[in-house]
Enzyme design. Sequence first.
Site, PDB file in Angstrom:
ATOM      1  N   TYR A   1       0.846  -1.197   0.000  1.00 59.72           N
ATOM      2  CA  TYR A   1       0.000   0.000   0.000  1.00 59.72           C
ATOM      3  C   TYR A   1       0.877   1.240   0.000  1.00 59.72           C
ATOM      4  O   TYR A   1       0.576   2.236  -0.651  1.00 59.72           O
ATOM      5  CB  TYR A   1      -0.891   0.019   1.244  1.00 59.72           C
TER       6      TYR A   1
ATOM      7  N   ASN B   1     -12.818  -1.184  -5.487  1.00 60.60           N
ATOM      8  CA  ASN B   1     -12.837  -1.910  -6.755  1.00 60.60           C
ATOM      9  C   ASN B   1     -12.970  -3.405  -6.523  1.00 60.60           C
ATOM     10  O   ASN B   1     -11.997  -4.118  -6.462  1.00 60.60           O
ATOM     11  CB  ASN B   1     -11.548  -1.617  -7.517  1.00 60.60           C
TER      12      ASN B   1
ATOM     13  N   CYS C   1      -6.170  -6.783  -6.960  1.00 55.83           N
ATOM     14  CA  CYS C   1      -5.949  -6.024  -5.720  1.00 55.83           C
ATOM     15  C   CYS C   1      -5.299  -6.891  -4.663  1.00 55.83           C
ATOM     16  O   CYS C   1      -4.790  -6.389  -3.674  1.00 55.83           O
ATOM     17  CB  CYS C   1      -7.252  -5.525  -5.141  1.00 55.83           C
ATOM     18  N   HIS C   2      -5.350  -8.210  -4.875  1.00 53.73           N
ATOM     19  CA  HIS C   2      -4.800  -9.104  -3.854  1.00 53.73           C
ATOM     20  C   HIS C   2      -3.279  -9.109  -3.859  1.00 53.73           C
ATOM     21  O   HIS C   2      -2.667  -9.667  -2.973  1.00 53.73           O
ATOM     22  CB  HIS C   2      -5.327 -10.520  -4.076  1.00 53.73           C
TER      23      HIS C   2
ATOM     24  N   GLU D   1      -0.779 -18.063  -6.956  1.00 49.94           N
ATOM     25  CA  GLU D   1       0.161 -17.383  -7.846  1.00 49.94           C
ATOM     26  C   GLU D   1       1.612 -17.647  -7.471  1.00 49.94           C
ATOM     27  O   GLU D   1       2.518 -17.073  -8.051  1.00 49.94           O
ATOM     28  CB  GLU D   1      -0.111 -15.880  -7.838  1.00 49.94           C
TER      29      GLU D   1
END
Length: 120
Positions: free
Chosen positions: A39, A60, A68-69, A96
């Site tokens: 962030y 979003n 966003c993760h 991922e």
Amino acid sequence: MPLLVLDEGGALRRAGLEDYVEAVKALVSLVPVGRVTTYSTIARLLGVSPRLAGRALSLNPEPIVYPCHRVVRSDGGLGGYSVGGAPFKEGLLRLEGVPVEGGRVDRVYIIDEPEELLDP
DNA sequence: CATCGAACCAACC
DNA sequence: GGTTGGTTCGATG
């Protein structure tokens, strides 16, 4: 001086949350699979406070299109997630290839330098 | 390491 | 005007 943007009419106005949402979407799309950013990094790139960056991300709820993760706290903690909460976020990261141990991501996976994002 | 408090800034009440 | 967020940072135990 706050960030300024052009609206459809070509008029100059102060940036609103919607504008920050667009910006963070573009930025998180730059984060490669298997890595994450923070962030704080996003906030610095946009010139806003980290809280505002978080708020923009939470606005979003399209985790698949705009990942966003791949944004975590600067200490490696997961932070929040609007859909499914932190557990879901953790699952996505694992998929991922980003290991999450004890609710934290190892620092080596974290991109906290703007240049690393812009010139991969 | 864990907790605390202040600063962050737009939106919402 | 005060509170509220997907936070952070330095200070303190």
